[in-house]
Write a protein that holds these residues in place. Structure first.
Motif, PDB file in Angstrom:
ATOM      1  N   VAL A  27       0.845  -1.190   0.000  1.00  0.00           N
ATOM      2  CA  VAL A  27       0.000   0.000   0.000  1.00  0.00           C
ATOM      3  C   VAL A  27       0.880   1.239   0.000  1.00  0.00           C
ATOM      4  O   VAL A  27       1.889   1.296   0.719  1.00  0.00           O
ATOM      5  CB  VAL A  27      -0.939   0.030   1.228  1.00  0.00           C
ATOM      6  N   SER A  28       0.505   2.228  -0.791  1.00  0.00           N
ATOM      7  CA  SER A  28       1.164   3.530  -0.773  1.00  0.00           C
ATOM      8  C   SER A  28       0.183   4.570  -0.253  1.00  0.00           C
ATOM      9  O   SER A  28      -0.988   4.587  -0.664  1.00  0.00           O
ATOM     10  CB  SER A  28       1.639   3.932  -2.174  1.00  0.00           C
ATOM     11  N   MET A  29       0.661   5.428   0.653  1.00  0.00           N
ATOM     12  CA  MET A  29      -0.178   6.479   1.214  1.00  0.00           C
ATOM     13  C   MET A  29       0.627   7.771   1.260  1.00  0.00           C
ATOM     14  O   MET A  29       1.846   7.739   1.452  1.00  0.00           O
ATOM     15  CB  MET A  29      -0.640   6.094   2.625  1.00  0.00           C
ATOM     16  N   GLN A  64       5.225   3.856   2.095  1.00  0.00           N
ATOM     17  CA  GLN A  64       5.027   2.599   1.388  1.00  0.00           C
ATOM     18  C   GLN A  64       5.048   1.486   2.439  1.00  0.00           C
ATOM     19  O   GLN A  64       6.017   1.332   3.182  1.00  0.00           O
ATOM     20  CB  GLN A  64       6.129   2.371   0.348  1.00  0.00           C
ATOM     21  N   LEU A  65       3.963   0.700   2.500  1.00  0.00           N
ATOM     22  CA  LEU A  65       3.845  -0.378   3.472  1.00  0.00           C
ATOM     23  C   LEU A  65       3.719  -1.725   2.785  1.00  0.00           C
ATOM     24  O   LEU A  65       3.063  -1.841   1.730  1.00  0.00           O
ATOM     25  CB  LEU A  65       2.612  -0.187   4.355  1.00  0.00           C
ATOM     26  N   ASP A  75      -2.390   2.310  10.031  1.00  0.00           N
ATOM     27  CA  ASP A  75      -2.950   3.185  11.057  1.00  0.00           C
ATOM     28  C   ASP A  75      -2.388   4.585  10.818  1.00  0.00           C
ATOM     29  O   ASP A  75      -1.248   4.878  11.174  1.00  0.00           O
ATOM     30  CB  ASP A  75      -2.574   2.669  12.441  1.00  0.00           C
ATOM     31  N   VAL A  76      -3.177   5.438  10.217  1.00  0.00           N
ATOM     32  CA  VAL A  76      -2.754   6.793   9.864  1.00  0.00           C
ATOM     33  C   VAL A  76      -3.796   7.772  10.384  1.00  0.00           C
ATOM     34  O   VAL A  76      -4.992   7.624  10.113  1.00  0.00           O
ATOM     35  CB  VAL A  76      -2.585   6.955   8.340  1.00  0.00           C
ATOM     36  N   GLU A  77      -3.348   8.756  11.147  1.00  0.00           N
ATOM     37  CA  GLU A  77      -4.232   9.795  11.656  1.00  0.00           C
ATOM     38  C   GLU A  77      -3.546  11.148  11.487  1.00  0.00           C
ATOM     39  O   GLU A  77      -2.352  11.277  11.782  1.00  0.00           O
ATOM     40  CB  GLU A  77      -4.559   9.574  13.133  1.00  0.00           C
ATOM     41  N   LEU A  85       1.560   7.666  12.441  1.00  0.00           N
ATOM     42  CA  LEU A  85       1.728   6.652  11.418  1.00  0.00           C
ATOM     43  C   LEU A  85       2.140   5.344  12.074  1.00  0.00           C
ATOM     44  O   LEU A  85       2.994   5.321  12.964  1.00  0.00           O
ATOM     45  CB  LEU A  85       2.807   7.073  10.410  1.00  0.00           C
ATOM     46  N   GLY A  86       1.540   4.244  11.623  1.00  0.00           N
ATOM     47  CA  GLY A  86       1.907   2.942  12.155  1.00  0.00           C
ATOM     48  C   GLY A  86       1.108   1.837  11.505  1.00  0.00           C
ATOM     49  O   GLY A  86       0.476   2.015  10.459  1.00  0.00           O
ATOM     50  N   VAL A  87       1.142   0.661  12.131  1.00  0.00           N
ATOM     51  CA  VAL A  87       0.401  -0.507  11.684  1.00  0.00           C
ATOM     52  C   VAL A  87      -0.316  -1.070  12.896  1.00  0.00           C
ATOM     53  O   VAL A  87       0.280  -1.244  13.956  1.00  0.00           O
ATOM     54  CB  VAL A  87       1.333  -1.563  11.066  1.00  0.00           C
TER      55      VAL A  87
END
Length: 280
Positions: A27-29, A64-65, A75-77, A85-87
């Motif tokens: 995944v790209s964010m 990039q995850l 986990d993005v806020e 940012l995290g998982v």
């Protein structure tokens, strides 16, 4: 050190999933900068490969995850200058933020250049490659678990930093060009492992450093021309003080009195070795 222990626990809870069948997803964010004057950034990652560097263009961040989608989710806020940012473990719920970790996958993160930020990085059983050059850092708080971590500061920080804090667990840790942090204070606390600190880079101000080292080895690399004073408190620790002379209870570089920039170090070490090296 409670925070470091928590990060280690996060990593260990993630590891059993590696033995099971996994469904990997990439995944790209990203998010564009929108005139932020200042930014609070928190990044939490448990296990896997972790990279950080400065972004090009006007990105606030690009990430990039690679993760096991059966067990984790991104986990993005972002809210009014605060970025997390995290998982996240699936089903853990928003109230369990302190248990969030990685998944044995990969996180490649780029953070925006030119945005003054307070940066908080926490990671566990990872291979970390961090290049903080190009970031405008007001404060830095970095904690690791059982990791192999390298921190580079490849470009001078354009803003003065108050404190750079490194908490290192059972790890091999190397930090390069610490002078480029432009920090008034540098604190390093390490448990077990090998720690290498390079006080090279562009020193724009005098600084103090506190180094607390447990079981393991510490190498200190100083550039010729930097004034160095070490106040040492040690127990069963060898100390190779190459290029330093003892005056009273402290060790001084030969150029201390005349140096343009000076670093005063409080060293607390036990059950290990400390070696001083000079580089041209």
């Amino acid at each position: 050190m409670r925070r470091t222990v928590m990060v280690v626990m996060i990593a260990l809870t993630a590891l059993p999933s590696l033995a099971l069948g996994q469904s990997w997803r990439d995944v790209s964010m990203s998010r564009q900068a929108s005139g932020e004057d200042e930014l609070d950034v928190e990044v939490v990652y448990g296990a896997g490969r972790f990279k950080v560097r400065a972004a090009e263009g006007r990105h606030l961040y690009r990430m990039q995850l690679r993760y096991d989608e059966d067990m984790f989710e991104p986990d993005v806020e972002y809210d009014h200058g605060r970025l997390h940012l995290g998982v996240d473990h699936i089903g853990m719920g928003r109230s369990r933020r302190s248990d969030r970790g990685g998944n044995g996958g990969e996180m490649d993160l780029e953070l925006g250049r030119g945005i003054p930020m307070h940066l908080d990085l926490a990671f566990g059983a990872v291979r970390a490659e961090l290049d903080l050059g190009g970031l405008s850092l007001l404060d830095l708080d970095l904690s690791t678990g059982a990791s192999e971590s390298t921190v580079d500061v490849s470009e001078p920080n354009p803003v003065p930093m108050r404190v750079a804090n490194f908490e290192v667990g059972a790890a091999d840790f190397e930090a390069r060009d610490l002078g480029n942090l432009n920090a008034r204070r540098i604190d390093v606390s390490a448990g077990v492992g090998e720690v290498t600190l390079w006080f090279t880079g562009e020193w724009r101000q005098d600084a103090r450093a506190s180094l607390k080292i447990g079981l393991g080895s510490l190498e200190l690399h100083f550039p010729e021309g930097l004034g160095v004073r070490i106040n040492k408190n040690s127990f069963l620790t060898s100390f190779d003080s190459q290029g330093l002379v003892k005056r009273g209870d402290s060790y001084y570089s030969l150029n201390w009195d005349d140096a343009d920039r000076k670093v005063s170090i409080d060293l607390d070490a036990a059950f290990g070795s400390v070696r001083v090296l000079w580089v041209g």
